[in-house]
Motif scaffolding. Structure first.
Motif, PDB file in Angstrom:
ATOM      1  N   ALA A  62      -8.197  -5.480   1.412  1.00 37.24           N
ATOM      2  CA  ALA A  62      -7.842  -4.455   0.425  1.00 37.24           C
ATOM      3  C   ALA A  62      -7.697  -3.091   1.079  1.00 37.24           C
ATOM      4  O   ALA A  62      -6.787  -2.321   0.745  1.00 37.24           O
ATOM      5  CB  ALA A  62      -8.907  -4.414  -0.678  1.00 37.24           C
ATOM      6  N   PHE A  63      -8.584  -2.782   2.010  1.00 34.22           N
ATOM      7  CA  PHE A  63      -8.515  -1.488   2.696  1.00 34.22           C
ATOM      8  C   PHE A  63      -7.249  -1.379   3.539  1.00 34.22           C
ATOM      9  O   PHE A  63      -6.558  -0.354   3.515  1.00 34.22           O
ATOM     10  CB  PHE A  63      -9.750  -1.291   3.570  1.00 34.22           C
ATOM     11  CG  PHE A  63      -9.695  -0.089   4.450  1.00 34.22           C
ATOM     12  CD1 PHE A  63      -9.788   1.190   3.925  1.00 34.22           C
ATOM     13  CD2 PHE A  63      -9.532  -0.221   5.838  1.00 34.22           C
ATOM     14  CE1 PHE A  63      -9.726   2.312   4.740  1.00 34.22           C
ATOM     15  CE2 PHE A  63      -9.470   0.885   6.652  1.00 34.22           C
ATOM     16  CZ  PHE A  63      -9.571   2.160   6.112  1.00 34.22           C
ATOM     17  N   LEU A  64      -6.926  -2.420   4.284  1.00 36.15           N
ATOM     18  CA  LEU A  64      -5.748  -2.366   5.151  1.00 36.15           C
ATOM     19  C   LEU A  64      -4.459  -2.286   4.331  1.00 36.15           C
ATOM     20  O   LEU A  64      -3.512  -1.599   4.718  1.00 36.15           O
ATOM     21  CB  LEU A  64      -5.713  -3.593   6.063  1.00 36.15           C
ATOM     22  CG  LEU A  64      -6.826  -3.692   7.108  1.00 36.15           C
ATOM     23  CD1 LEU A  64      -6.676  -4.962   7.928  1.00 36.15           C
ATOM     24  CD2 LEU A  64      -6.814  -2.467   8.021  1.00 36.15           C
ATOM     25  N   LEU A  65      -4.413  -2.965   3.212  1.00 37.84           N
ATOM     26  CA  LEU A  65      -3.193  -2.968   2.407  1.00 37.84           C
ATOM     27  C   LEU A  65      -3.019  -1.685   1.590  1.00 37.84           C
ATOM     28  O   LEU A  65      -1.899  -1.193   1.436  1.00 37.84           O
ATOM     29  CB  LEU A  65      -3.187  -4.176   1.454  1.00 37.84           C
ATOM     30  CG  LEU A  65      -3.019  -5.559   2.091  1.00 37.84           C
ATOM     31  CD1 LEU A  65      -3.158  -6.633   1.037  1.00 37.84           C
ATOM     32  CD2 LEU A  65      -1.681  -5.668   2.806  1.00 37.84           C
ATOM     33  N   GLY A  66      -4.119  -1.160   1.062  1.00 39.67           N
ATOM     34  CA  GLY A  66      -3.957  -0.040   0.144  1.00 39.67           C
ATOM     35  C   GLY A  66      -4.870   1.137   0.354  1.00 39.67           C
ATOM     36  O   GLY A  66      -4.864   2.067  -0.467  1.00 39.67           O
ATOM     37  N   GLY A  67      -5.673   1.149   1.428  1.00 41.54           N
ATOM     38  CA  GLY A  67      -6.593   2.262   1.619  1.00 41.54           C
ATOM     39  C   GLY A  67      -7.596   2.319   0.479  1.00 41.54           C
ATOM     40  O   GLY A  67      -8.327   1.363   0.230  1.00 41.54           O
ATOM     41  N   GLU A  68      -7.615   3.420  -0.259  1.00 41.12           N
ATOM     42  CA  GLU A  68      -8.541   3.575  -1.374  1.00 41.12           C
ATOM     43  C   GLU A  68      -7.899   3.242  -2.721  1.00 41.12           C
ATOM     44  O   GLU A  68      -8.466   3.549  -3.770  1.00 41.12           O
ATOM     45  CB  GLU A  68      -9.078   5.005  -1.399  1.00 41.12           C
ATOM     46  CG  GLU A  68      -9.871   5.387  -0.146  1.00 41.12           C
ATOM     47  CD  GLU A  68     -10.392   6.807  -0.205  1.00 41.12           C
ATOM     48  OE1 GLU A  68     -10.009   7.546  -1.135  1.00 41.12           O
ATOM     49  OE2 GLU A  68     -11.189   7.177   0.676  1.00 41.12           O
ATOM     50  N   SER A  69      -6.754   2.594  -2.711  1.00 41.82           N
ATOM     51  CA  SER A  69      -6.040   2.258  -3.938  1.00 41.82           C
ATOM     52  C   SER A  69      -6.825   1.215  -4.745  1.00 41.82           C
ATOM     53  O   SER A  69      -7.070   0.105  -4.270  1.00 41.82           O
ATOM     54  CB  SER A  69      -4.650   1.712  -3.628  1.00 41.82           C
ATOM     55  OG  SER A  69      -4.044   1.164  -4.786  1.00 41.82           O
TER      56      SER A  69
ATOM     57  N   VAL B  33       1.442   1.350   5.991  1.00 43.01           N
ATOM     58  CA  VAL B  33       1.221   0.188   6.859  1.00 43.01           C
ATOM     59  C   VAL B  33       2.329  -0.845   6.712  1.00 43.01           C
ATOM     60  O   VAL B  33       2.588  -1.622   7.642  1.00 43.01           O
ATOM     61  CB  VAL B  33      -0.143  -0.481   6.557  1.00 43.01           C
ATOM     62  CG1 VAL B  33      -1.299   0.413   6.959  1.00 43.01           C
ATOM     63  CG2 VAL B  33      -0.243  -0.891   5.100  1.00 43.01           C
ATOM     64  N   TYR B  34       3.012  -0.861   5.573  1.00 48.62           N
ATOM     65  CA  TYR B  34       4.079  -1.840   5.376  1.00 48.62           C
ATOM     66  C   TYR B  34       5.267  -1.581   6.299  1.00 48.62           C
ATOM     67  O   TYR B  34       6.147  -2.430   6.429  1.00 48.62           O
ATOM     68  CB  TYR B  34       4.535  -1.839   3.915  1.00 48.62           C
ATOM     69  CG  TYR B  34       3.508  -2.442   2.974  1.00 48.62           C
ATOM     70  CD1 TYR B  34       3.500  -3.802   2.701  1.00 48.62           C
ATOM     71  CD2 TYR B  34       2.541  -1.632   2.363  1.00 48.62           C
ATOM     72  CE1 TYR B  34       2.562  -4.355   1.845  1.00 48.62           C
ATOM     73  CE2 TYR B  34       1.597  -2.180   1.498  1.00 48.62           C
ATOM     74  CZ  TYR B  34       1.613  -3.542   1.255  1.00 48.62           C
ATOM     75  OH  TYR B  34       0.674  -4.085   0.409  1.00 48.62           O
ATOM     76  N   GLU B  35       5.302  -0.413   6.926  1.00 49.59           N
ATOM     77  CA  GLU B  35       6.363  -0.131   7.896  1.00 49.59           C
ATOM     78  C   GLU B  35       6.101  -0.821   9.227  1.00 49.59           C
ATOM     79  O   GLU B  35       7.002  -0.915  10.068  1.00 49.59           O
ATOM     80  CB  GLU B  35       6.481   1.377   8.105  1.00 49.59           C
ATOM     81  CG  GLU B  35       6.897   2.146   6.857  1.00 49.59           C
ATOM     82  CD  GLU B  35       6.903   3.652   7.082  1.00 49.59           C
ATOM     83  OE1 GLU B  35       6.820   4.077   8.254  1.00 49.59           O
ATOM     84  OE2 GLU B  35       6.965   4.407   6.091  1.00 49.59           O
ATOM     85  N   VAL B  36       4.873  -1.282   9.434  1.00 51.31           N
ATOM     86  CA  VAL B  36       4.542  -2.026  10.658  1.00 51.31           C
ATOM     87  C   VAL B  36       4.953  -3.473  10.412  1.00 51.31           C
ATOM     88  O   VAL B  36       4.197  -4.269   9.862  1.00 51.31           O
ATOM     89  CB  VAL B  36       3.036  -1.920  10.975  1.00 51.31           C
ATOM     90  CG1 VAL B  36       2.743  -2.547  12.332  1.00 51.31           C
ATOM     91  CG2 VAL B  36       2.580  -0.476  10.944  1.00 51.31           C
ATOM     92  N   ARG B  37       6.123  -3.811  10.850  1.00 49.36           N
ATOM     93  CA  ARG B  37       6.702  -5.099  10.492  1.00 49.36           C
ATOM     94  C   ARG B  37       5.996  -6.260  11.188  1.00 49.36           C
ATOM     95  O   ARG B  37       5.645  -6.172  12.361  1.00 49.36           O
ATOM     96  CB  ARG B  37       8.184  -5.130  10.838  1.00 49.36           C
ATOM     97  CG  ARG B  37       9.042  -4.213   9.970  1.00 49.36           C
ATOM     98  CD  ARG B  37      10.490  -4.301  10.393  1.00 49.36           C
ATOM     99  NE  ARG B  37      10.686  -3.800  11.759  1.00 49.36           N
ATOM    100  CZ  ARG B  37      11.734  -4.079  12.515  1.00 49.36           C
ATOM    101  NH1 ARG B  37      12.660  -4.892  12.059  1.00 49.36           N
ATOM    102  NH2 ARG B  37      11.837  -3.563  13.723  1.00 49.36           N
ATOM    103  N   PRO B  38       5.808  -7.371  10.487  1.00 56.15           N
ATOM    104  CA  PRO B  38       5.232  -8.570  11.114  1.00 56.15           C
ATOM    105  C   PRO B  38       6.152  -9.102  12.196  1.00 56.15           C
ATOM    106  O   PRO B  38       7.338  -8.759  12.248  1.00 56.15           O
ATOM    107  CB  PRO B  38       5.109  -9.561   9.951  1.00 56.15           C
ATOM    108  CG  PRO B  38       5.174  -8.722   8.714  1.00 56.15           C
ATOM    109  CD  PRO B  38       6.046  -7.556   9.048  1.00 56.15           C
ATOM    110  N   PRO B  39       5.635  -9.947  13.088  1.00 57.00           N
ATOM    111  CA  PRO B  39       6.464 -10.511  14.159  1.00 57.00           C
ATOM    112  C   PRO B  39       7.644 -11.303  13.604  1.00 57.00           C
ATOM    113  O   PRO B  39       7.553 -11.912  12.532  1.00 57.00           O
ATOM    114  CB  PRO B  39       5.497 -11.422  14.921  1.00 57.00           C
ATOM    115  CG  PRO B  39       4.134 -10.931  14.577  1.00 57.00           C
ATOM    116  CD  PRO B  39       4.233 -10.387  13.186  1.00 57.00           C
ATOM    117  N   ALA B  40       8.736 -11.277  14.331  1.00 56.79           N
ATOM    118  CA  ALA B  40       9.892 -12.101  13.972  1.00 56.79           C
ATOM    119  C   ALA B  40       9.608 -13.538  14.388  1.00 56.79           C
ATOM    120  O   ALA B  40       9.181 -13.793  15.519  1.00 56.79           O
ATOM    121  CB  ALA B  40      11.145 -11.584  14.673  1.00 56.79           C
ATOM    122  N   ILE B  41       9.812 -14.483  13.494  1.00 57.34           N
ATOM    123  CA  ILE B  41       9.467 -15.877  13.800  1.00 57.34           C
ATOM    124  C   ILE B  41      10.677 -16.802  13.748  1.00 57.34           C
ATOM    125  O   ILE B  41      10.535 -18.009  13.880  1.00 57.34           O
ATOM    126  CB  ILE B  41       8.400 -16.391  12.820  1.00 57.34           C
ATOM    127  CG1 ILE B  41       8.933 -16.325  11.390  1.00 57.34           C
ATOM    128  CG2 ILE B  41       7.105 -15.616  12.956  1.00 57.34           C
ATOM    129  CD1 ILE B  41       8.007 -16.963  10.378  1.00 57.34           C
TER     130      ILE B  41
END
Length: 478
Positions: free
Chosen positions: A140-147, A61-69
């Protein structure tokens, strides 16, 4: 279950290297919020695809970059840039804003697991005021799944909302966590905390303005909006130095508690007592101090606080204290000895009731995390237990001749014409008036001049006003 929005989002981010047009200031928050909604939706879709082993254009998910501001100029963009929010902090803030900006983004949290016929536990989320909101489980789920490692990091992060202890957080994390209100009840598992911003922060990040707290009829405090400035005050140097201490706390108090790790050694908030004779500027100083601090000042109406019913007085005060904490108001209690008076030995139910009110105030004022100012003409009437809770006890003495002269000069309008026989320095030296009394005299002579349609103020006018002011004072009976 999974749509192709994430693929479109990836292409959109690949094209984002091209120069972007800066949105107008009035629309910049809306434009950036829309971009964050799209980003949040893509993060959710990516996590679901990875979680269910479906085809996904990303491996994390970290490859989905946040918007450029960099080209945005709203309050939201300014906050993200100022605090250099990383991926996790931006996602936390975005999840908290989604119920306001685009609530349907979080509807996926209600997806049912056919095996157990209930929503997926790992998605987290909850309901608030009829809508779906994210919680710590969702983050927690969005950042790491089941980590488990990521779950523990999120747990550490969100536990600071209840504890207020920011020492283990980065500067970016602390900046975001401070946007959230402490929940009304103690929640054992921080991952169950609903991600809800305070109304003040929601207003700031959306419409970019100040939030007007709905208080309802009968609210026992009124906003003070003085028509004069802090610089217009004429005060002794001893008072000015102590007011500077209050300003220093307002500017650096959070830094002292958090960065200098003094949170366990000093109490939150700041308490000041203004005492001295009537008319020496206590109320005026309290009302304009907010201008210097950049905060609203609310004067507590004691007639609306007191109630003959047991528990109602505390309930009224608690409402004021709670709203003041949420909105960072300065609370001002004038004639404070009326509500903060000395406790007495309880000989009847009324004494016990009064002592109960004072005891409540002793506890509540000590844990108030903002600035509260008490003003009293007679500090000896206050309960002794309050004095050890004050960071500042400021005496407002009657003005000396030099200060009285400055009040005369500042009080009179620049265009006021004084007759040749008027010697303000002599009047200031001879007449030991308080600041309020001097302004009463000025009001009298100016109204008299207007009524008689003459521009000139004579010595006799001033002396007449002074005599009226001095003669109108109630004389003691002994």
């Amino acid at each position: 279950m999974i749509n192709d929005n994430v693929i479109a989002y990836r292409k959109e981010r690949q094209d984002s290297a091209a120069p972007q047009r800066c949105s107008p200031a009035s629309q910049s928050n809306a434009a950036l919020l829309g971009a964050y909604a799209t980003w949040c939706e893509a993060v959710i879709q990516t996590r679901l695809q990875l979680h269910f082993d479906q085809a996904c254009p990303f491996t994390d998910v970290y490859e989905v970059r946040p918007p450029a501001i960099s080209a945005e100029d709203g309050t939201l963009a300014a906050f993200v840039q100022q605090h250099e929010l990383d991926f996790s902090c931006q996602l936390l803030l975005t999840l908290a804003l989604m119920p306001i900006v685009k609530p349907q983004v979080l509807d996926v949290l209600l997806m049912r697991n056919d095996n157990i016929e209930r929503p997926y536990t790992e998605f987290g989320g909850g309901e608030h005021q009829g809508g779906v909101v994210a919680n710590g489980e969702t983050l927690a789920f969005l950042l790491g799944g089941e980590s488990i490692e990521i779950r523990l990091k999120v747990q550490r992060l969100l536990s600071a909302i209840q504890s207020g202890d920011m020492r283990q957080l980065t500067a970016s994390e602390a900046a975001v966590i401070q946007l959230f209100d402490e929940p009304d009840e103690i929640i054992i598992n921080p991952l169950k905390l609903l991600l809800l911003l305070s109304p003040r922060q929601v207003s700031y990040f959306t419409v970019g303005g100040e939030y007007s707290t709905p208080k309802g009829r009968g609210f026992p405090a009124q906003l003070v909006t003085p028509s004069y400035s802090f610089d217009s005050l004429v005060l002794p140097n001893s008072v000015v130095r102590q007011l500077d201490d209050i300003y220093a706390w307002s500017q650096y108090g959070d830094r002292l508690r958090n960065e200098w790790q003094m949170a366990e050694r000093i109490r939150p908030g700041y308490r000041a007592l203004f005492h001295g004779p009537s008319g020496t500027g206590k109320t005026m100083t309290a009302s304009v101090l907010g201008q210097r601090l950049g905060k609203e000042v609310y004067k507590v109406d004691l007639s609306r606080v007191h109630s003959k019913y047991i528990g109602e007085t505390e309930k009224n005060l608690e409402r004021v204290f709670t709203l003041a904490e949420h909105n960072q108001w300065v609370l001002f209690f004038d004639e404070a000895d009326a509500v903060f008076g000395k406790r007495t030995q309880a000989s009847n139910a009324n004494d016990q009731f009064a002592n109960q009110n004072v005891s409540y105030l002793l506890q509540r004022i000590e844990r108030f995390d903002g600035l509260v100012i008490l003003a009293s003409n007679y500090k000896d009437n206050l309960d002794d237990a309050f004095f050890r809770r004050f960071e500042s006890v400021i005496n407002f003495p009657k003005p000396e001749a030099e200060q009285r002269l400055a009040i005369w000069q500042k009080g009179l309008l620049p265009e006021t014409q004084l007759a040749a026989d008027v010697d303000l320095q002599d009047i200031a030296l001879r007449c030991s008036l308080s600041g309020a009394s001097i302004m009463n005299v000025i009001r009298y002579v100016l109204l008299k001049a207007i009524a008689e349609n003459r521009p000139l103020i004579n010595h006799s006018d001033l002396q007449e006003g002074i005599n009226r002011e001095q003669g109108g004072k109630t004389q003691p009976r002994w």
